[in-house]
Structure formats: structure tokens, C-alpha cells
Design an enzyme around this catalytic site. Structure first.
Site, short mmCIF file in Angstrom:
data_model
loop_
_atom_site.label_atom_id
_atom_site.label_comp_id
_atom_site.label_asym_id
_atom_site.label_seq_id
_atom_site.Cartn_x
_atom_site.Cartn_y
_atom_site.Cartn_z
N SER A 15 17.01 -21.56 27.28
CA SER A 15 17.66 -22.87 27.28
C SER A 15 16.78 -23.99 27.83
O SER A 15 16.97 -25.16 27.50
CB SER A 15 18.95 -22.80 28.10
OG SER A 15 18.71 -22.26 29.39
N HIS A 48 20.44 -27.27 34.56
CA HIS A 48 19.46 -27.45 33.49
C HIS A 48 18.90 -28.87 33.53
O HIS A 48 19.56 -29.79 34.02
CB HIS A 48 20.09 -27.19 32.11
CG HIS A 48 20.29 -25.74 31.81
ND1 HIS A 48 21.40 -25.04 32.24
CD2 HIS A 48 19.52 -24.85 31.13
CE1 HIS A 48 21.29 -23.78 31.83
NE2 HIS A 48 20.17 -23.64 31.16
#
Length: 269
Positions: free
Chosen positions: A44, A251
């Protein structure tokens, strides 16, 4: 023909030959650039989760034009660009589903991998929901996995990349530290938990860097680029926990991709 005329003719001929050689060389350089192939692999952090604007065609992989591989490709225009990084990917997923575009003509490969194998998502969930001692114990379990199992898994991925694209320059990127210690966060995790999580990120990066170096690949650390932009810094390039969009938690934001990962990759590519 006079001597003076002969010399002039010879000079003119030499200039024309030099110009032709220069043009031919430039044509070769252009051809070499035009043939450049780039393949972006990984999890990711490479697909761009957290940056938004996801390509609907990528489904649950959540690839985005705001991720560093797509930003680099847009700036450098390789003839071929294959973007197979996928949210949630582990080493086995790279081996089974991402290596197809690699071939003897691939010039550049980028990859982030290993965090999901080490169970970092579960580490973060444990630390957010449970006690500091439970958090630290889970971090230590992840570090033990990094010692015992992850090196062999990384070797399999790196061997496969080299086998399929033996001439490629391979850039292995690391993961950022998540927290600025003694920062401006007044709630959430304890300083002990934040310190343990940062230490786990450093531990994971060190293991990845060692395996990358042993395979002749370039390891590119992003820890320095994210310094001053961690969670609790006041100018974070990372999402904190978000229960309404748990996937994007921890993230990089779009700014983290363009201001953190992209320049690090560009310098290493």
C-alpha cells in the site's frame, strides 16, 4: 583547386561529419530513453493508499496517480510503465501476482514490501486498543518475525525480481517512522507506545536494507524525508488512526507521497 580551397573543403567536410555524428549520437540517446521500462511493485505504500483519488480499475489494490511511482513516471515518461503494487500485499502476493511485467528489457524496479508480513497492521491495532505492555509485547513479536522469517521471504522476492529482470536497477524503499516523540499529541498512544512503534519501523527497515544490499539492490530510506512530518508533528504527512476509514490509517497522505517518497525514489532511481 588551391591549397586554401582544399583546406576549406576539408574543414567543411569535418564539420559535417562531426554534426552527423552528434545527431546520430543524439538519436541513439533518444532511442535509449524511449526504450526505458519501469515496473512498480509492492504494498500500500507504493500503491498510494492514503493519498486518495484511487483508480477504480485497480479495485481493492487502491492504486492512485498520486503515488510516487505514478508521479515519477509522469515526470520522466518511460516508454513502458507497469504499476502492479497492491494494498495489503505480502511477499507471497508479489511473487504470485505482481511480477508479470518484469522482463529482460526492464530498466527500473521499485518496491516496498515486508510490513504486512511482519504484521504491522495488527501491531498498530493492538497498540491503539490495548495497554502499553500488550503493545510492546506485540511489537517484540513482530521484531522476532523480522529476525526469523522475513529475511527468507524477502530473498525469494528479490531473487525472483533479479531472475526476471537481470539488468534492472532495483530500488527498495523503506517505511517512515510514524510518530514525532514529545510532539503535540495530547491524547491517544502513550510516549512508550509511540517509541516502541518507531523502534519497530527502524528494526524492519534495517532488515530490509540488509537483504536489499545482499542482492545488489539499492535501499532508499524515507525516515529522513518524513522527519518533521510524522504524526504529532503539527505538519503530518501520515494519517493517524481514522475509524471511519481504517485502511488509510498510518499511511502517507498525498503530500507524503509527493514530498516524502517521490524525491527519495528520484534520487535513488
Amino acid at each position: 583547386m588551391s591549397t586554401k580551397t582544399s583546406r576549406l573543403a576539408a574543414l567543411t567536410s569535418s564539420l559535417l561529419l562531426a554534426a552527423g555524428a552528434a545527431l546520430f549520437g543524439a538519436g541513439q540517446a533518444a532511442a535509449a530513453t524511449a526504450d526505458f521500462g519501469y515496473v512498480a511493485l509492492g504494498d500500500s505504500y507504493s500503491s498510494g493508499v492514503g493519498a486518495g483519488n484511487y483508480d477504480s480499475g485497480s479495485g481493492n489494490c487502491k492504486r492512485t496517480s498520486r503515488a510516487y511511482p505514478a508521479l515519477w513516471a509522469a515526470a520522466h515518461s518511460p516508454q513502458t510503465f507497469s504499476f502492479t503494487a497492491c494494498s495489503g500485499a505480502r511477499t507471497g502476493d508479489v511473487l504470485s501476482g505482481q511480477l508479470g511485467p518484469l522482463n529482460s528489457g526492464t530498466d527500473l524496479v521499485s518496491i516496498t514490501i515486508g510490513g504486512n508480513d511482519a504484521g504491522f497492521s495488527d501491531v498498530m491495532t493492538t497498540c491503539v486498543l490495548q495497554s502499553e505492555s500488550t503493545c510492546v509485547n506485540r511489537v517484540n513479536q513482530a521484531k522476532a518475525y523480522v529476525d526469523s522469517t522475513l529475511p527468507g521471504q524477502l530473498d525469494q522476492v528479490y531473487d525472483a525480481i533479479h531472475g526476471r529482470a537481470p539488468g534492472a536497477h532495483v530500488v527498495v524503499l523503506g517505511y517512515p517512522r510514524f510518530y514525532k516523540l514529545s510532539g503535540n499529541c495530547v491524547t491517544g498512544l502513550t510516549e512508550g507506545e509511540r517509541s516502541a512503534i518507531n523502534g519497530a519501523a527502524d528494526y524492519l527497515n534495517a532488515a530490509i536494507a540488509k537483504r536489499a544490499a545482499d542482492h545488489g539492490f539499492t535501499f532508499a530510506s524515507v525516515a529522513g524525508a518524513f522527519t518533521g512530518h510524522e504524526i504529532c508533528s503539527g505538519d503530518a504527512w501520515l494519517h493517524s488512526v481514522n475509524w471511519l476509514n481504517i485502511t488509510e490509517s498510518y499511511h502517507p497522505t498525498a503530500a507524503g507521497q509527493s514530498g516524502g517518497y517521490l524525491p527519495v525514489f528520484t534520487n535513488a532511481a
